[in-house]
Design an enzyme around this catalytic site. Sequence first.
Site, PDB file in Angstrom:
ATOM      1  N   LYS A 157      74.731  39.201  71.039  1.00 35.81           N
ATOM      2  CA  LYS A 157      75.602  38.027  70.949  1.00 35.81           C
ATOM      3  C   LYS A 157      76.467  37.920  72.214  1.00 35.81           C
ATOM      4  CE  LYS A 157      77.936  35.330  67.397  1.00 35.81           C
ATOM      5  NZ  LYS A 157      77.097  34.131  67.634  1.00 35.81           N
TER       6      LYS A 157
HETATM    7  N1  PMP Z   1      71.178  33.572  65.711  1.00 36.64           N
HETATM    8  C1  PMP Z   1      71.995  33.203  66.706  1.00 36.64           C
HETATM    9  C2  PMP Z   1      71.429  33.092  68.085  1.00 36.64           C
HETATM   10  C3  PMP Z   1      73.347  32.921  66.452  1.00 36.64           C
HETATM   11  O1  PMP Z   1      74.166  32.548  67.444  1.00 36.64           O
HETATM   12  C4  PMP Z   1      73.830  33.018  65.127  1.00 36.64           C
HETATM   13  C5  PMP Z   1      75.270  32.701  64.835  1.00 36.64           C
HETATM   14  N2  PMP Z   1      76.101  33.821  64.999  1.00 36.64           N
HETATM   15  C6  PMP Z   1      72.941  33.426  64.119  1.00 36.64           C
HETATM   16  C7  PMP Z   1      71.626  33.690  64.446  1.00 36.64           C
HETATM   17  C8  PMP Z   1      73.424  33.639  62.713  1.00 36.64           C
HETATM   18  O2  PMP Z   1      74.154  34.827  62.679  1.00 36.64           O
HETATM   19  P1  PMP Z   1      75.310  35.094  61.602  1.00 36.64           P
HETATM   20  O3  PMP Z   1      74.704  34.877  60.281  1.00 36.64           O
HETATM   21  O4  PMP Z   1      75.724  36.495  61.826  1.00 36.64           O
HETATM   22  O5  PMP Z   1      76.369  34.081  61.880  1.00 36.64           O
END
Ligand code: PMP
Length: 305
Positions: A157
């Site tokens: 991230k």
């Molecule tokens: N994939 C990406 C590339 C993202 O940016 C996100 C958002 N954080 C997600 C998946 C979903 O992750 P999460 O459920 O932890 O928010």
Amino acid sequence: MAEQQNDTIAYLNGNWAPLSESVVPINTHALQYGTGCFEGIRGYWDGEQVNVLFMREHFERLASNAKMLMMKSPSVDEMCQIAIDAIKKNDIKSNCYLRPVVYKGSFELSPDLINPEDHYMCYVLPLGDYLDTSKGLEVCVSSWTRLGDNAIPTRAKATGGYMNSSLAKTEAVLNGYDEAIVLNEWGQVAEGSAENIFLVRDGVLITPDKTAGILEGITRQSIIGLAEELGYKVEERPVARTELYRADECFLVGTGCQVSWVKTIDRREIGSGQRGAVSEAIQEAYENAVYGRDASKSSWLSPVK
Ligand code: PMP
């Protein structure tokens, strides 16, 4: 809305100040090179208080990603407390979204991660739906490839990695779609621009596994648990592009989009083109949990008192 956002009291390196005054110098390493990592965390207003969804899990992921990127975050406990303080200081009485960022805040010219100082910020904004979860999304397969694990790991991230999401999302919107699905370096399905993806085929949920170049989504993990509780089998495995078109149902999941069902992919209708029974069951179970209506999921929520 913009005015309201600038009035938000934000945390930056030990100080609280309005967002408009919480600024970084133009030569900041993270601005030049994208050397940061971040989280997106939702708080849900239940009529009496804000409940932060998976707060600890998000800050644990942030601390661990910061470590991978050779940055040091505040401790998980400290970051949780700052998040709670942000909600309290801003007297938030609605659904909201927290954005904590660990980043390289000093001014070195070299892109290395060894010398620049680690900084931390966190702010909160009121936020409703990120994608319209009711009407069914029209999505496309992007011409942009998902970043590889040996390039900028999606798992991290990392701030700079989101140029990849920006390009995919921009292309989708300019071509009249709501969202993009990106394929990984092996040409298989990875995820959405900021969401993980699930297909339903013959009553079985299928989602790309954690080595497919995806973010290890916290919502994804919670949906796997919910689906299994509801009696569905879940397969985490490589997903071929054309399985998308053969799916009975498809939905995207993430902190921002929550559970959003997909109506078409590359203009091909998925199933009957209506929200399918599995998507509906999952969406309802998720909503009940995040709004505190399912007592068995109270551990998902941290109330801000
Ligand atoms: N994939 C990406 C590339 C993202 O940016 C996100 C958002 N954080 C997600 C998946 C979903 O992750 P999460 O459920 O932890 O928010």
